[in-house]
Design an enzyme around this catalytic site. Structure first.
Site, PDB file in Angstrom:
ATOM      1  N   HIS A 224       0.859  -1.191   0.000  1.00 38.23           N
ATOM      2  CA  HIS A 224       0.000   0.000   0.000  1.00 38.23           C
ATOM      3  C   HIS A 224       0.894   1.239   0.000  1.00 38.23           C
ATOM      4  CE1 HIS A 224       0.950  -0.586   4.222  1.00 38.23           C
ATOM      5  NE2 HIS A 224       0.549   0.626   4.496  1.00 38.23           N
TER       6      HIS A 224
ATOM      7  N   ASP B 266       5.779   4.840   4.898  1.00 36.92           N
ATOM      8  CA  ASP B 266       6.721   3.917   5.535  1.00 36.92           C
ATOM      9  C   ASP B 266       6.877   2.617   4.758  1.00 36.92           C
ATOM     10  OD1 ASP B 266       4.033   3.486   6.386  1.00 36.92           O
ATOM     11  OD2 ASP B 266       4.697   2.236   8.040  1.00 36.92           O
ATOM     12  N   HIS B 267       6.017   2.393   3.756  1.00 34.27           N
ATOM     13  CA  HIS B 267       6.106   1.172   2.955  1.00 34.27           C
ATOM     14  C   HIS B 267       6.634   1.408   1.540  1.00 34.27           C
ATOM     15  CE1 HIS B 267       3.949  -1.741   5.646  1.00 34.27           C
ATOM     16  NE2 HIS B 267       3.653  -0.589   6.224  1.00 34.27           N
TER      17      HIS B 267
ATOM     18  N   HIS C  43      -7.327  -1.966   5.536  1.00 31.05           N
ATOM     19  CA  HIS C  43      -6.477  -0.893   6.035  1.00 31.05           C
ATOM     20  C   HIS C  43      -7.149   0.433   5.700  1.00 31.05           C
ATOM     21  CE1 HIS C  43      -2.912   0.500   7.906  1.00 31.05           C
ATOM     22  NE2 HIS C  43      -2.332   0.984   6.829  1.00 31.05           N
TER      23      HIS C  43
END
Length: 307
Positions: free
Chosen positions: A64, A68-69, A145
């Site tokens: 996603h 932070d990803h 999410h």
């Protein structure tokens, strides 16, 4: 053989011990494929520390588009470019075309190599095949999410292994006919039709599932069914569940592992509130539900081999 390296294992804000999420998967057969799942800040430096060449990465799978990803993508692409990469890089993600193009429009990239974006379905309850080779397949499923998100599964294909004792018992000799047998499931030997199950054993392929960020959901249970390894979001202990929002607790992840009948569970995406001295608490809570569990740490390596 599969070698997994946890390059980053923290949730949201990095700590001194934990970097933003990223997992390198190296698959060894007659060649090596290097795949990257998520690409948080600092991923390229973590790859260097782990001794994994970022130039070998052929596919990146983003669960996603929370920073932070994926924020490690921008410097990683720039470094690949400066190192004169020529081979294509493919990025799979929900709304991949929209976000990858946005990244490429930042600054003055002028990439020397092609970047392909592949949109991954992020709605519904289906398990979707998003990539396939002769040796393995990659599947995804939507998860719960705050933004469009998916989980991914790496599934090694089952293979037939010729059993020489079975050949001998049937009075058969090795030869070119075995190649046809493996390809077609049957072949003729001196006019006699032989089925592959008569002379071979089916070896099940390895399966690794990565949840990304998610609340507990049935889609993960379906995707992870009978997996050799489930890597699951375990941001908080159950006592801190008020902070979870759209994440899973340690006990949530353990319950998913049990429902899915996986062989092993690794907890990741750990909140920075938990220090090294808290790891035993995390494991203890998970083991109340599921016994075979570990807590991931940065640069941790896990090796999986076919039985």
């Amino acid at each position: 053989m599969i070698v997994l390296t946890f390059l980053g294992t923290v949730s949201g804000i990095p700590s001194k011990e934990r970097n933003h999420p990223a997992i390198a998967l190296e698959y060894f057969y007659y060649r090596k494929d290097t795949l990257l799942f998520d690409c948080g800040e600092g991923t390229q430096k973590q790859l260097m520390k782990a001794g994994i060449s970022f130039m070998d990465i052929s596919k990146i799978f983003i669960t996603h588009w929370h920073a932070d990803h994926f924020s490690g993508l921008i410097p990683l692409l720039q470094t690949m470019n400066l190192e004169k990469r020529k081979s294509e890089l493919t990025i799979f993600a929900p709304e991949a075309n929209r976000f990858v193009q946005g990244i490429l429009n930042l600054g003055y990239f002028g990439l020397r190599f092609p970047v392909k974006a592949v949109d991954v379905p992020f709605e519904g309850r289906s398990v979707n095949k998003v990539y396939e080779t002769k040796l393995y397949e990659i599947f995804s499923t939507p998860v719960l999410h705050t933004v469009p998100s998916v989980a991914f599964a790496f599934k090694e294909k089952d293979v037939w292994r010729i059993d020489e004792s079975k050949l001998k018992k049937l009075g058969l000799k090795k030869g070119k006919w075995l190649k046809e047998l493996k390809e077609n499931g049957e072949a003729f030997y001196n006019g006699r039709k032989i089925r592959i199950e008569e002379v071979a054993n089916l070896q099940k392929g390895l399966k690794v599932v990565y949840s990304g960020d998610t609340k507990p959901c049935d889609n993960i249970v379906e995707l992870a069914k009978d997996a050799d390894l489930l890597i699951h979001d375990a941001t908080f202990l159950e006592e801190d569940e008020d902070f979870q929002k759209y994440h899973s607790s340690v006990k949530d992840a353990a319950k998913i592992a049990k429902k899915a009948n996986v062989k092993k569970l690794i907890l990741t995406h750990i909140s920075r509130r938990y220090r090294k001295e808290d790891v035993e608490r995390l494991i203890k809570e998970a083991k109340e539900v599921f016994e075979n569990v570990e807590v991931a740490y940065d640069l941790m390596r896990v090796v999986l081999k076919r039985e």
